[in-house]
Write an enzyme that holds these catalytic residues in place. Structure first.
Site, PDB file in Angstrom:
ATOM      1  N   ASP A   1       0.843  -1.193   0.000  1.00  0.00           N
ATOM      2  CA  ASP A   1       0.000   0.000   0.000  1.00  0.00           C
ATOM      3  C   ASP A   1       0.876   1.240   0.000  1.00  0.00           C
ATOM      4  O   ASP A   1       1.703   1.423   0.903  1.00  0.00           O
ATOM      5  CB  ASP A   1      -0.911   0.021   1.235  1.00  0.00           C
ATOM      6  CG  ASP A   1      -1.990  -1.044   1.168  1.00  0.00           C
ATOM      7  OD1 ASP A   1      -2.975  -0.834   0.453  1.00  0.00           O
ATOM      8  OD2 ASP A   1      -1.842  -2.095   1.834  1.00  0.00           O
TER       9      ASP A   1
ATOM     10  N   HIS B   1      -7.201   7.011   0.525  1.00  0.00           N
ATOM     11  CA  HIS B   1      -8.095   7.060   1.669  1.00  0.00           C
ATOM     12  C   HIS B   1      -7.269   6.936   2.945  1.00  0.00           C
ATOM     13  O   HIS B   1      -6.067   6.651   2.890  1.00  0.00           O
ATOM     14  CB  HIS B   1      -9.109   5.924   1.600  1.00  0.00           C
ATOM     15  CG  HIS B   1      -8.479   4.556   1.663  1.00  0.00           C
ATOM     16  ND1 HIS B   1      -7.846   3.994   0.567  1.00  0.00           N
ATOM     17  CD2 HIS B   1      -8.353   3.650   2.669  1.00  0.00           C
ATOM     18  CE1 HIS B   1      -7.373   2.807   0.903  1.00  0.00           C
ATOM     19  NE2 HIS B   1      -7.665   2.569   2.176  1.00  0.00           N
TER      20      HIS B   1
ATOM     21  N   GLU C   1     -11.868   0.558  -1.962  1.00  0.00           N
ATOM     22  CA  GLU C   1     -12.884  -0.092  -2.785  1.00  0.00           C
ATOM     23  C   GLU C   1     -13.788   0.939  -3.444  1.00  0.00           C
ATOM     24  O   GLU C   1     -14.029   2.026  -2.897  1.00  0.00           O
ATOM     25  CB  GLU C   1     -13.726  -1.043  -1.932  1.00  0.00           C
ATOM     26  CG  GLU C   1     -12.918  -2.148  -1.291  1.00  0.00           C
ATOM     27  CD  GLU C   1     -13.716  -2.970  -0.290  1.00  0.00           C
ATOM     28  OE1 GLU C   1     -13.175  -3.975   0.199  1.00  0.00           O
ATOM     29  OE2 GLU C   1     -14.870  -2.598   0.006  1.00  0.00           O
TER      30      GLU C   1
ATOM     31  N   GLU D   1      -9.834 -11.499  -3.954  1.00  0.00           N
ATOM     32  CA  GLU D   1      -9.068 -11.183  -2.751  1.00  0.00           C
ATOM     33  C   GLU D   1      -9.801 -11.735  -1.544  1.00  0.00           C
ATOM     34  O   GLU D   1     -11.008 -11.612  -1.413  1.00  0.00           O
ATOM     35  CB  GLU D   1      -8.910  -9.666  -2.603  1.00  0.00           C
ATOM     36  CG  GLU D   1      -8.226  -9.241  -1.311  1.00  0.00           C
ATOM     37  CD  GLU D   1      -8.099  -7.733  -1.199  1.00  0.00           C
ATOM     38  OE1 GLU D   1      -8.677  -7.151  -0.262  1.00  0.00           O
ATOM     39  OE2 GLU D   1      -7.420  -7.135  -2.056  1.00  0.00           O
TER      40      GLU D   1
END
Length: 565
Positions: A172, A212, A303, A497
């Site tokens: 990430d 985010h 998402e 996932e």
């Protein structure tokens, strides 16, 4: 049954009744459901992964003449919408979901034993397609100053992953870390060090560009950039807002995608500048093939969805969530849409949609025959889902420019509770206009296909009991079936996932059945599998290390079966 076959079955440890019923001696005899009248209930001609396991289970202990009458097929049924047809007879539905009035706890236990039996008999995965497996690196390895914290710990973890023949890792890259302090000032040093270590182990990297916050900013998590939070002190309408005026600070509202409120930039321009900076910094790694794909964060948790179910606001499963369209930028957009439609009085959110933890039948909007299917309801939901689709289009258009041919990934959620109701309330508040009389995923997938991205689907939620699933009218398998078939119909590549720890062969078999559908006539399979879990699964390697290794071999088409744990 033929006497010779019966003798062989008994010798192998199976129990054979005089009527031909056959089952493992270690299990209790299993009673098949009472056959329904022919022609009343139908099963779709394309099998879902969940029904494959149900049918396999019934084949274990049911005489052949009973199996033939149990289900009817109808090849004329379309596979495009699962919930538009009755997918099995009522007895199988009771076995699958449970019913406190008609199914005892013993029957539920028998169904669980059936499922485990079918998992244990998953079969041969040799010579099946090779599906790469990626494992996520734990959160917190890069601190708020973009420094790699524990290089030797990372090396130890990568060594274990390498021993399992995992293909790569997921990293990430947080907007709130890289562009934390000053607009246009990007700090990539910690990620540069991390990618250098990963390169030593010859593993691939999938990068997630996270626009985010982690939602855990008080415990070492990541927030949005500090300069964005400073802007928000003067203008909180940059955040998604619910009907009560509460702000969700985990991601920016899509209402500012085209509004210059971020120190002269729109939301879309800020995302594009971040993507372009990443590509310029690590272009050599993409050209070398170290970075195999880039996932674009498009909403809360990365998402593509509205933040309709925030636990910080008190939401708990299986609440329907709330619409998130009450910041002034979204309201301005809604007013323009209503005006162009000629019904200015529609420029409002529904006032009877309940609260975060409401049930559909408790609201006037989501109940059967509710306002969601009125003229106003259809207008509002088309607008609300249209904002989501427009956000996808805008971001991916610029991602194509920024990454110049690098494979991109978009993740959509699995919102499976209330799926067996007419309105699909939880999906509606999240932005997917998918009631029983409308396919809400195809418009999204057409947009994704336009940009040639890989769809990543989070296909497994928390393991609730059968009774809880029944009370929430949940159907994770049915939603997975609809999403994957709709995506394949649109020519999309799909990855899956799992965000859960996988501690036994049954769970791994469920994933394999989804990744490599055994009964798909078109021989579809997913493009890769992403294993996400926090804390890292390696902390539990004494429990599941061998099973995880065998699972990777099955994904690679090298193992014969899942070993039951």
């Amino acid at each position: 049954m033929n006497d010779v076959l019966a003798a062989l079955a008994r010798a192998a440890g199976w129990t054979v009744h005089p009527d031909g019923t056959t089952f493992r001696a270690s299990s209790q005899p299993l009673h098949p459901p009472t056959p329904q009248s022919p022609g009343i209930f139908h099963v779709n001609s394309v099998e879902t992964p969940s029904f494959t396991s149900v049918l396999n289970s019934y084949a274990i202990g049911t005489p052949l003449d009973s199996q033939a009458s149990m289900l009817q097929t109808d090849d004329s049924l379309s596979p495009s919408s699962l919930d538009s047809v009755v997918v099995a007879d009522q007895s199988i539905k009771n076995e699958k979901y449970g019913n406190s009035d008609s199914v005892s706890s013993l029957n539920c236990l028998e169904n669980h034993q059936l499922t485990r039996a079918s998992a244990a008999l998953a079969g041969d995965y040799t010579r099946t397609p090779y599906i790469p497996v990626y494992a996520s690196l734990p959160m917190g390895i890069i601190n708020s100053h973009c420094q790699l914290i524990d290089p030797e710990g990372i090396r130890a973890e990568l060594m274990h992953l390498k021993s399992l023949n995992v293909d790569g890792v997921i990293v990430d890259c947080w907007w709130g870390i890289v562009e934390a302090w000053i607009p246009h000032k990007y700090e990539w040093s910690g990620y540069r060090d991390l990618f250098g270590i990963i390169k030593e182990f010859k593993l691939k990297v999938q990068v997630v560009l996270s626009f985010h916050g982690s939602g855990e900013t008080g415990s070492g998590g990541v927030s949005l950039p500090k300069w964005v939070m400073e802007i928000a002190q003067e203008n909180q309408d940059v955040f998604f807002t619910d009907r009560e005026g509460r702000r969700n600070m985990e991601c920016l509202s899509w209402g500012i995608d085209k509004e210059r409120v971020l120190r002269g930039r729109t939301g879309i321009e800020a995302y594009f500048d971040f993507m372009r900076s990443f590509h310029m910094e690590f272009r050599n790694l993409t050209e070398e093939g170290l970075i195999s794909a880039i996932e674009i964060g498009l909403g809360v948790s990365g998402e593509l969805k509205y933040p309709s179910c925030p636990e910080r606001m008190g939401w708990r499963y299986p609440g329907i969530g709330e619409f998130q369209c009450y910041d002034r930028y979204m309201q301005k957009n809604l007013r323009q849409a209503a005006l162009s439609r000629g019904h200015l009085f529609w420029a409002r959110g529904p006032d009877n949609a309940g609260y975060y933890n409401s049930r559909p039948h408790e609201t006037g909007f989501f109940c059967d025959g509710g306002d969601y299917d009125s003229y106003y309801g259809r207008f509002f939901l088309n607008w609300y889902s249209g904002i989501l689709i427009d956000h996808v289009d805008q971001v991916l258009s610029l991602a194509t420019l920024a990454f110049d041919g690098v494979e991109t990934v978009v993740k959509i959620p699995s919102i499976y509770w209330w799926y067996r109701t007419a309105s699909h309330a939880a999906e509606l508040t999240a932005g997917f206009y998918n009631p029983t009389n409308r396919d809400g995923y195809s418009p999204v997938f057409r947009m994704l296909k336009k940009h040639s991205v890989i769809l990543k689907f989070v296909c497994y939620g928390p393991e609730f009991t059968i009774q809880e699933n029944n009370e929430a009218f949940a159907d994770p398998e049915g939603l997975t079936w609809q999403v994957m078939n709709a995506a394949w119909d649109h020519g999309l590549s799909i990855s899956v996932e799992s965000a859960l720890p996988c501690l036994d062969g049954e769970m791994y078999s469920q994933i394999l059945d989804t990744a490599k559908p055994r009964h798909d006539p078109d021989r579809h399979h997913v493009s890769f599998f992403a294993y996400r879990q926090l804390p890292s699964f390696l902390l539990q390697r004494d429990v599941c290390f061998s099973e995880l290794g065998n699972f990777v071999k099955c994904m690679h088409g090298e193992a014969t079966q899942i070993v039951e744990g």
